[in-house]
Scaffold this active site. Sequence first.
Site, PDB file in Angstrom:
ATOM      1  N   HIS A   1       0.839  -1.202   0.000  1.00  0.00           N
ATOM      2  CA  HIS A   1       0.000   0.000   0.000  1.00  0.00           C
ATOM      3  C   HIS A   1       0.876   1.255   0.000  1.00  0.00           C
ATOM      4  CE1 HIS A   1      -3.767   2.200   1.121  1.00  0.00           C
ATOM      5  NE2 HIS A   1      -2.885   3.047   1.630  1.00  0.00           N
ATOM      6  N   GLU A   2       1.793   1.319   0.950  1.00  0.00           N
ATOM      7  CA  GLU A   2       2.637   2.520   1.065  1.00  0.00           C
ATOM      8  C   GLU A   2       3.585   2.642  -0.132  1.00  0.00           C
ATOM      9  OE1 GLU A   2       1.657   4.600   3.140  1.00  0.00           O
ATOM     10  OE2 GLU A   2       0.444   3.266   4.401  1.00  0.00           O
TER      11      GLU A   2
ATOM     12  N   HIS B   1       1.744   4.494  -2.788  1.00  0.00           N
ATOM     13  CA  HIS B   1       1.779   5.951  -2.551  1.00  0.00           C
ATOM     14  C   HIS B   1       3.144   6.511  -2.965  1.00  0.00           C
ATOM     15  CE1 HIS B   1      -1.997   6.749  -0.511  1.00  0.00           C
ATOM     16  NE2 HIS B   1      -1.783   5.856   0.443  1.00  0.00           N
TER      17      HIS B   1
ATOM     18  N   GLU C   1      -4.864   7.685  -3.044  1.00  0.00           N
ATOM     19  CA  GLU C   1      -5.299   6.407  -2.470  1.00  0.00           C
ATOM     20  C   GLU C   1      -5.503   5.365  -3.575  1.00  0.00           C
ATOM     21  OE1 GLU C   1      -4.929   6.274   0.599  1.00  0.00           O
ATOM     22  OE2 GLU C   1      -5.870   4.375   1.141  1.00  0.00           O
TER      23      GLU C   1
HETATM   24 ZN    ZN Z   1      -3.235   5.112   1.823  1.00  0.00          ZN
END
Ligand code: ZN
Length: 488
Positions: A256-257, A260, A286
């Site tokens: 997830h990170e 980003h 997101e």
């Molecule tokens: Zn996030």
Amino acid sequence: MELTKQWRDHFKQLRAFDEAISLLYWDMRTQMPEQSAPLRAETIGYLSTEAFKRQTSDSFKQLLDEMEAANGLTATEKRSLQVAKTQYERNAKIPASEYQAYVTLVSEAETAWEKAKEQNDWGMFAPFLKKILTYQRKFADYFGYDAHPYDALLYDFEPGMTVAQLDDLFETLRDELVPLIRNLPGGTASLDWSMNKKAQERICHDWMRVVDYDLSRGRLDATVHPFEITINRRDVRITTKYDEADFRNALFGTMHEAGHATYEQQIDESLDELGLGGGASMGIHESQSLFFENFVGRSIAFLKSVYPNLQAEHHALQDVDFETFYAGVNEAKPSLIRIEADELTYSLHIIIRYELEKALIQGDLSVDELPAAWNKLYKEYLGVDVPSDAKGVLQDVHWAGGSFGYFPSYALGLIYAAQLTESLRAEHPDFETWIATGEFAPIKQWLETNVHRHGKTLTPNELIRNVTGEDISVRPLVRYLTSKYGTA
Ligand code: ZN
């Protein structure tokens, strides 16, 4: 001095403040000795105030006016001016003394919320929320709006988004999800997800290598609350939380990170000098983390490719066939806590918060009525009984922090991610093969061209239209979730 050079210098200065503040903040969250906390907070506060003064000063106002009167600006410079002007006007509309009082209130409210959550005592937090709401409604009036006060608050997170649009999107999504969740098959086999930290670290690094997260311009550290932080375009760091009882948290959290961070690394560096660096919106940001976490990370193609390695690290998985493992990683079931929710039920947690905060801002719902309203919607949409406010209305910090209008971005991220993935797949039928063989360069290239490099030069809607040829739509997400979790 030439006007556009002066303009660029202004943003270069702000970028320098940003870099310093971000690095101090990263250090505070990962390395700093505990005793240093109050001094560090003071330093960050001082630097932030200095940066804010530069954005609201009379000399900057003069520069804005001169830029507005100037001829021959490039399209990107015009966009830079438009974004900066809107932000300046929003900042200027709130009287300084009111803003100061509000900042103090929010910091007290966050402390009160922490205690209230710990002690499961709504009454400790409610008076603070009442005051915060009074300010939020006032701010909405200062900012101005056409149809709904909540529209004015959405700008900070999702520029251009409105209640009218969200109502339409979320109603459709809710009506599709509720029956899908009701018809979920029974539970999956319970597997042993425990793993020591060292092994989790190795696998996280392995997965980051597979998805080609550029560690020559980033790094991974451990924290209690995972985050991504941009020091500058060539130094974008992420953190993860190693939970020895369940390694899924660290692995998918890292993906997830890394999503980003890859976005931040691929934004055109020259845009920072125009105040247009950073993501198009919270929702688009997101979408990039969820693309890596769910649409890649939880896919059959990816998981099959990394499973042998995972089995070698984790002996408890050695006799577990891939189908059972895949079902365990993708288990979906209604639950109480948003941050622990799966990709199927997650949006409903958001829709509940959206409906409640919209009603709070509008004045249709009072703070005293909020816990009961929360529990009612959890029962109605997710079919779960909320046993306590700590596991219900008090679970998230957002309202204590005054972030009204933030929650929708999480669901918008899923919606955008599904739209973008459909387009990527349609253009490149090899998409799955690329994932299965760890060939991420063409995927990163596609994201850079279509999403990342543009920074804030496009609004979320412009970006989605450019890529998909359509406005925002929940249809691709519904198709994705139905094909993955539907029983038909
Ligand atoms: Zn996030």
